[in-house]
Design a protein around this motif. Structure first.
Motif, PDB file in Angstrom:
ATOM      1  N   ALA A 281       0.827  -1.214   0.000  1.00  0.00           N
ATOM      2  CA  ALA A 281       0.000   0.000   0.000  1.00  0.00           C
ATOM      3  C   ALA A 281       0.855   1.255   0.000  1.00  0.00           C
ATOM      4  O   ALA A 281       0.340   2.354  -0.226  1.00  0.00           O
ATOM      5  N   GLY A 282       2.160   1.128   0.263  1.00  0.00           N
ATOM      6  CA  GLY A 282       3.048   2.287   0.255  1.00  0.00           C
ATOM      7  C   GLY A 282       3.669   2.546   1.617  1.00  0.00           C
ATOM      8  O   GLY A 282       3.610   1.712   2.512  1.00  0.00           O
ATOM      9  N   LEU A 289      -0.895   8.620   0.505  1.00  0.00           N
ATOM     10  CA  LEU A 289      -0.552   7.609  -0.506  1.00  0.00           C
ATOM     11  C   LEU A 289      -1.293   6.301  -0.224  1.00  0.00           C
ATOM     12  O   LEU A 289      -1.862   5.682  -1.133  1.00  0.00           O
ATOM     13  N   ASN A 293      -4.206   4.333  -2.559  1.00  0.00           N
ATOM     14  CA  ASN A 293      -4.019   2.961  -3.061  1.00  0.00           C
ATOM     15  C   ASN A 293      -5.028   1.965  -2.498  1.00  0.00           C
ATOM     16  O   ASN A 293      -5.158   0.851  -3.012  1.00  0.00           O
ATOM     17  N   ALA A 297      -6.430  -1.733  -4.075  1.00  0.00           N
ATOM     18  CA  ALA A 297      -5.837  -2.950  -3.505  1.00  0.00           C
ATOM     19  C   ALA A 297      -6.934  -3.918  -3.074  1.00  0.00           C
ATOM     20  O   ALA A 297      -6.857  -5.116  -3.357  1.00  0.00           O
TER      21      ALA A 297
END
Ligand code: AMP
Ligand code: MG
Length: 338
Positions: A281-282, A289, A293, A297
């Motif tokens: 997911a970052g 961010l 996402n 996801a």
């Protein structure tokens, strides 16, 4: 009905505006998630939104506008701080719930005395409202209960053949639904956390909004439904990266079903990708961010056909509060602290 997929260029937006004026349904990008729009003045068209989404009839819609005069045309008795707030944040990802004028019909507001209104900053969304020459009711363009759509492909997955047109404007910048703030009471109250945080609201109006008590009866009808949920059973694991990854590995290791893991930059190397379907997911410290996402996801786990998902939680502060709100709802409350 065949759904047209069009680029969000001028001719696409003009076509979508024509469809909306003729009582059809058009999905379009906004800075939050994709919206499913209908002419707010057309009862039949607004009714179709509920039908195609399978949306409960007691869940009101957000009115999307392109000019602040449309807000004052629908609402009354807004407090002074409301003007300061909307002039500072609009256009942007903030929805304001205010007392509605009697002249506003009940079909988009589920019979409530209030109406939810937002002026989006996404250029396509604003042009569409302008060209349609009418405010547009637009909830998220997904089937109710599914993760919100952050790309045109997500809208197609849920609504192909059920709506007239989808404008493809690429991925949504925020990727989480708007912050909803109720200004109809004595004090402003955040009904749904989002990109516009309590700290930002404080910076604009000089005091903090109240927030919904997590165990209280929700004032926003939509918040009581199971939401944002992938098909697989999702569990959130909250804790330091090391402890969260250790518990997820421990549980996944004894699991016989297909496991999906929502990891972060900090933990992505701690999982065996040959055994599990792992998505990153970052960076944990970048809640914006992770928020952008998140829904893609959750849908990717469904596309992959995993049976259970473990998702790492992040710090519940700022935009992280909006991320955790969505994750906890997607998990139906299954949250483990480590
Ligand atoms: P969606 O557009 O699908 O993200 O959903 C809109 C959200 O705004 C839902 O959670 C609704 O319940 C909420 N909402 C819309 N109108 C009102 C209102 N008058 N009072 C409180 N919440 C509202
Ligand atoms: Mg929604």
């Amino acid at each position: 009905m065949k759904t047209a997929l069009r680029a969000a260029d001028r001719s696409g937006v003009l076509e979508a505006a024509r469809i909306i004026r003729n009582g059809g349904l058009a999905a379009f990008p906004t800075e939050t998630v994709y919206g499913l729009g209908a002419d707010a003045a057309n009862e039949t068209a607004v009714g179709k939104i509920y039908t195609v989404k399978g949306r409960p009839p007691d869940n009101p819609l957000i009115l999307h506008i392109c000019d602040v005069s449309q807000f004052y045309g629908c609402t009354e008795q807004t407090p002074d701080y409301c003007g300061a707030l909307i002039s500072a944040v609009w256009p942007g990802p903030l929805t304001v719930v205010a007392l509605k004028k009697n002249s506003v019909p009940a079909w988009g507001t589920a019979g409530l005395p209030t109406i939810a209104i937002r002026m989006p900053s996404n250029e396509t969304a604003r042009l569409l409202i302008e060209y349609a020459q009418t405010p547009i009711y637009a909830p998220s363009a997904n089937v109710s209960g599914r993760p919100s759509p952050t790309s045109a492909r997500h809208v197609l997955q849920d609504l192909d053949g059920k709506i007239d047109i989808i404008l493809d404007g690429g991925p949504c910048a925020c990727g989480l639904e708007s912050t909803v703030i109720d200004v109809s009471g004595d004090l402003p109250r955040v009904l749904r956390p989002g990109f516009i945080t309590a700290d930002m609201i404080y910076a604009k109006i000089g005091f903090y909004p109240e927030t919904e008590h997590p165990l209280g009866k929700p004032k926003s009808p939509g918040m009581k439904y199971a939401h944002y949920a992938p098909k697989a059973e999702l569990t959130v694991i909250n804790g330091s990266p090391e402890r969260a990854a250790a518990l997820i590995n421990e549980r996944a290791g004894v699991e016989e079903k297909r496991v999906g893991i929502l990891a972060t930059d900090q933990t992505i190397d701690m999982y065996d990708k040959s055994k599990y379907f792992v998505l990153n997911a970052g960076d944990r410290s970048n809640a914006e961010l992770i928020g952008a996402n998140l829904f893609a996801a959750l849908r990717a786990f469904d596309d992959k056909g995993v049976d259970i998902i473990y998702a790492e939680g992040i710090a519940d502060a700022g935009v992280g509060s909006a991320v955790m709100d969505r994750l906890k709802k997607a998990a139906g409350g299954r949250v483990i602290e480590v």
